[in-house]
Design an enzyme around this catalytic site. Structure first.
Site, short mmCIF file in Angstrom:
data_model
loop_
_atom_site.label_atom_id
_atom_site.label_comp_id
_atom_site.label_asym_id
_atom_site.label_seq_id
_atom_site.Cartn_x
_atom_site.Cartn_y
_atom_site.Cartn_z
CG ASP A 1 -0.04 -5.12 1.71
OD1 ASP A 1 -0.80 -4.29 2.26
OD2 ASP A 1 1.19 -5.05 1.78
CG MET B 1 -1.94 -1.13 1.23
SD MET B 1 -2.97 -1.15 2.73
CE MET B 1 -3.94 0.35 2.51
#
Length: 491
Positions: free
Chosen positions: A237, A78
């Protein structure tokens, strides 16, 4: 029918082939490097991610009928800033989630713009890892590059763009940019204006399980896949790992011991909680709370590889007693890349505290594992202070493969930990999201109910929990005591 899950990580990109019943047919991994041009800086070449895809997917398909692949879903690291020019060329290396160069921009956002406005506009405050401070850093430090920005993307969205040609993101990943109004799941107009961006420079926002397109013909040919393969928006994720472990719906929790460490708690609605923990959109269409420590398994990798010069993780942990929580053992602060929650301190650093002439090599190894567990507990304690009932949790990530670390974590948290049958969190979650996008399952919860199960549970020992409680209370005094020293060193 097959689905491909992509886990775009910091050190490697992992690829998973799953059938429609959730059975994993194959897994491959392609590694790449991270650049650390200055202390606290972390960046990566997006071309390396695409090369990993070009190698990894053909390798994944060896021995399997590629014509049966129906969908692709990506769970990605991210917050990383991928800036593209008008010709879709990458302007500079992607600034990663664990990069700490944006100290001044974070200060400006939180102090001059103000946390009250940020919470109103986005539901969160500024952290160094978030994307908006990186954009402001480019504006301040690389104005020529900033002026060339035509598109702002996140890492997994860049892969999806190369796969489909679409400029798309999903709500879970976009939540960590500080550009999304998390409550409404749409871009925040005041934040775009503050960053000097237009809506046209940002990708279209989808739910994680929605189709954003199909493979470009030339890409399908190169990868050995059918042209009609559906690509879903995917997820950050942590949200993808939550899906991959069945952590959907209020009352569940997932702890991830990957490069970073996270505590992920789904919620039934949106509830901004201030400056100690994140409130983001979940990949299942709802929301979640998330605590994040920047260095988890990476602490152990640093200790084993860079300091001890060994890759024998099991050997170094052999003989360490997870139940030994004596107060006179050394302690470790795991802030090797600064820290996110709850301290929001880019200048924080790692530290060993409490060594003596009797301290052994094994004691240091033990301290590293325990320090990460304590940092994970910090986020759990914040959730508890907000009235969240934290009774049990699934656990995933590379660190979860260590029986010693799991036993430490279960006693530090004082709750039961459940190990899913499948250990491929983000990749598995990405594949499940693709299956929903392709219509195999009606929604994310139904997909998780159909395929995810628990293979083992680890229960806490009340006596050991009490011993770790004493150590935790001692440990949590160390960061406040050392914070002025970290600030002086950083300055």
């Amino acid at each position: 029918m097959y689905f491909i899950g992509i886990d775009l990580g910091t050190s490697a990109c992992k690829f998973l082939l799953m059938d429609e019943d959730g059975v994993i047919a194959n897994v491959v991994s392609e590694s790449y490097d991270v650049e650390y041009p200055r202390p606290g800086w972390s960046q990566q070449n997006p071309a390396d991610w695409w090369e990993a895809v070009r190698r990894g997917i053909p390798a994944l398909l060896v021995g399997h009928d590629a014509s049966q692949v129906a969908g692709i879903g990506c769970g990605g690291q991210m917050h990383g800033l991928v800036a593209l020019d008008a010709d879709d060329k990458v302007i500079r290396p992607a600034i990663l989630w664990n990069d700490g160069r944006t100290v001044e921009q974070v200060r400006y956002l939180n102090e001059e713009v103000g946390t009250a406005k940020l919470l109103e506009w986005t539901g969160n405050i500024a952290y160094a890892g978030f994307t908006a401070p990186k954009i402001l850093w480019m504006r301040d430090e690389e104005p020529d590059n900033y002026a060339r920005i035509a598109h702002v993307m996140l890492p997994k969205d860049y892969l999806n763009h190369l796969l489909t040609g679409a400029y798309a993101t999903d709500v879970s990943d976009a939540s960590g940019m500080l550009l999304l109004d998390v409550a409404t799941r749409s871009w925040s107009a005041p934040m775009l204006e503050l960053c000097g961006l237009t809506a046209e420079q940002l990708p279209h926002v989808f739910e994680s399980y929605e189709k954003i397109g199909t493979l470009l013909p030339e890409v399908a040919s190169e990868l050995g896949l059918p042209e009609g393969v559906v690509v879903c928006a995917g997820a950050g994720d942590n949200a993808a790992a939550a899906v991959g472990t069945g952590c959907v719906g209020a009352g569940s929790m997932n702890v991830s011991l990957g490069t970073s460490g996270t505590v992920f708690i789904p919620t039934a609605g949106f509830s901004p909680v201030g400056d100690r923990i994140h409130s983001f959109c979940h990949a299942d269409g709802n929301w979640h709370l998330m605590g994040c420590i920047l260095s988890a398994a990476s602490c152990n990798a640093w200790w084993m590889g860079d300091v001890l010069g060994t890759d024998d993780f099991a050997g170094e942990q052999a003989g360490i007693d997870a139940a030994d929580a004596s107060l006179d053992l050394p302690y470790f602060l795991p802030y090797l890349m600064g820290e996110r929650t709850p301290h929001n301190d880019t200048l924080a650093r790692g530290a060993f505290v409490g060594m003596s002439m009797s301290t052994t090599r094994a004691d240091f190894t033990r301290a590293v594992l325990e320090g990460v567990a304590f940092a994970i507990r910090d986020s759990v304690e914040i959730a508890r202070s907000l009235g969240v009932d934290v009774a049990a949790s699934t656990v995933c990530g590379g660190g979860a493969k260590s029986p010693l670390w799991l036993q430490m974590l279960v006693n530090v948290l004082g709750i039961e930990l459940r190990l899913p049958t499948t250990e491929q969190g983000p990749g598995y979650g990405g594949a499940l999201l693709a299956a929903v996008a392709a219509g195999v399952y009606p929604d994310v919860a139904a997909a998780c109910d159909a395929v995810i199960s628990v293979r083992a549970t680890v229960a806490p020992d009340p006596a050991v929990v009490a011993a770790y409680e004493a150590r935790y209370q001692a440990w949590r005094q160390m960061y406040p005591a050392l914070k002025p020293c970290f600030a002086q060193i950083g300055a």
